[in-house]
Design a protein around this motif. Structure first.
Motif, short mmCIF file in Angstrom:
data_model
loop_
_atom_site.label_atom_id
_atom_site.label_comp_id
_atom_site.label_asym_id
_atom_site.label_seq_id
_atom_site.Cartn_x
_atom_site.Cartn_y
_atom_site.Cartn_z
N GLN A 173 -4.78 28.03 24.32
CA GLN A 173 -4.23 26.73 25.22
C GLN A 173 -5.22 25.56 25.07
O GLN A 173 -6.45 25.89 24.69
CB GLN A 173 -4.57 27.39 26.52
N LEU A 174 -4.45 24.75 25.00
CA LEU A 174 -5.22 23.37 24.83
C LEU A 174 -5.27 22.67 26.22
O LEU A 174 -4.14 22.51 26.69
CB LEU A 174 -4.46 22.51 23.70
N LEU A 175 -6.27 22.43 26.62
CA LEU A 175 -6.58 21.90 27.66
C LEU A 175 -7.33 20.47 27.76
O LEU A 175 -8.06 20.13 26.83
CB LEU A 175 -7.69 22.87 28.56
N SER A 176 -7.05 19.67 28.64
CA SER A 176 -7.58 18.50 28.79
C SER A 176 -8.38 18.19 30.02
O SER A 176 -7.80 18.64 31.33
CB SER A 176 -6.45 17.15 28.96
N GLU A 177 -9.46 17.44 30.10
CA GLU A 177 -10.27 17.17 31.13
C GLU A 177 -9.56 16.29 32.29
O GLU A 177 -9.82 16.33 33.38
CB GLU A 177 -11.56 16.95 31.05
N GLY A 200 -6.22 14.42 34.03
CA GLY A 200 -5.14 14.44 34.51
C GLY A 200 -4.87 15.78 34.95
O GLY A 200 -3.68 15.97 35.61
N GLY A 201 -5.73 16.64 35.31
CA GLY A 201 -5.50 18.02 35.99
C GLY A 201 -5.77 17.58 37.54
O GLY A 201 -6.21 16.67 37.91
N ARG A 202 -5.51 18.56 38.57
CA ARG A 202 -5.69 18.58 39.81
C ARG A 202 -7.24 19.07 40.18
O ARG A 202 -7.81 19.82 39.80
CB ARG A 202 -5.00 19.71 40.44
N GLN A 203 -8.06 17.94 40.90
CA GLN A 203 -9.40 18.27 41.22
C GLN A 203 -10.15 19.19 40.63
O GLN A 203 -10.54 20.35 41.02
CB GLN A 203 -9.37 18.75 42.98
N GLY A 204 -10.47 18.66 39.43
CA GLY A 204 -11.61 19.64 38.47
C GLY A 204 -10.90 20.57 37.84
O GLY A 204 -11.46 21.24 36.96
N SER A 205 -9.40 20.80 37.92
CA SER A 205 -8.72 21.79 37.08
C SER A 205 -8.19 21.14 36.03
O SER A 205 -7.63 19.87 35.94
CB SER A 205 -7.70 22.49 37.80
N PRO A 206 -8.54 21.63 34.56
CA PRO A 206 -8.12 20.99 33.60
C PRO A 206 -6.54 21.22 33.22
O PRO A 206 -5.98 22.08 33.98
CB PRO A 206 -8.61 21.94 32.46
#
Length: 180
Positions: free
Chosen positions: A8-12, A14-20
């Motif tokens: 999975q490719l994740l980004s710091e 644009g996520g919801r409250q600390g979730s990538p």
């Protein structure tokens, strides 16, 4: 059944409250190395958009420019590519992995547990900057590797590298040695 290694490719950003935010995903077909000389293979894996454009699921109401660029890339299906190196290693029945080939162990054991080493190299993303991007590799039910993408000085936008590798703690395959 052979299961691919899931990435999975994740980004710091644009996520919801600390979730990538999940940008993309890919299945890494480690089993292709079974057919390669030396049980090692290098190839490029397509990164597919994690969600269809316009779906929710973890996005904050304040959508960033990165998420908008990611949506545009998702409309096109593939959001990028990552270079992968796979090596299959023979291990002792006790579970310790050795830097020995599978063929070398076949003379000593009846059944050889096979572990996979996955190395992540260069990454290219379309429409998304590399800064803050991480890869999460699931090497088994209890083992994950998190690798943070790096940007080379002077590199164009969307181009970076990981330079990370891990060996599965559990065998992914078992090879039966040839009998007399």
């Amino acid at each position: 059944t052979v299961q691919p290694v899931r990435m999975q490719l994740l980004s710091e950003v644009g996520g919801r409250q600390g979730s990538p935010l999940e940008l993309a995903c890919a299945d890494i077909p480690w089993h292709e190395a079974l057919l390669s000389d030396g049980y090692a293979s290098r190839f490029s894996v397509e990164l597919k958009a994690a969600r269809a454009p316009g779906q929710g699921g973890g996005r904050s109401p304040n959508t960033s420019a990165r998420v908008e660029r990611g949506k545009e890339a998702a409309r096109q299906g593939t959001v990028g590519r990552v270079h992968v190196a796979i090596t299959l290693l023979g291990g002792q029945a006790s579970g310790s992995k050795e830097e020995r080939g599978i063929v070398d162990l076949a003379a000593e054991q009846e059944a050889i547990p096979v572990h996979v080493r996955v190395g992540l190299g260069a990454i290219r993303l379309r429409g998304t900057p590399i800064e803050g991007v991480q890869a999460l590799l699931k090497l088994g039910t209890k083992q994950e590797l998190v690798a943070v993408a790096q940007v080379a000085e002077g590199a164009e936008q969307g181009l970076g590298f990981f330079g990370s590798a891990a060996v599965s703690s559990a065998a992914v395959w078992q090879v039966e040695a040839g009998g007399d």
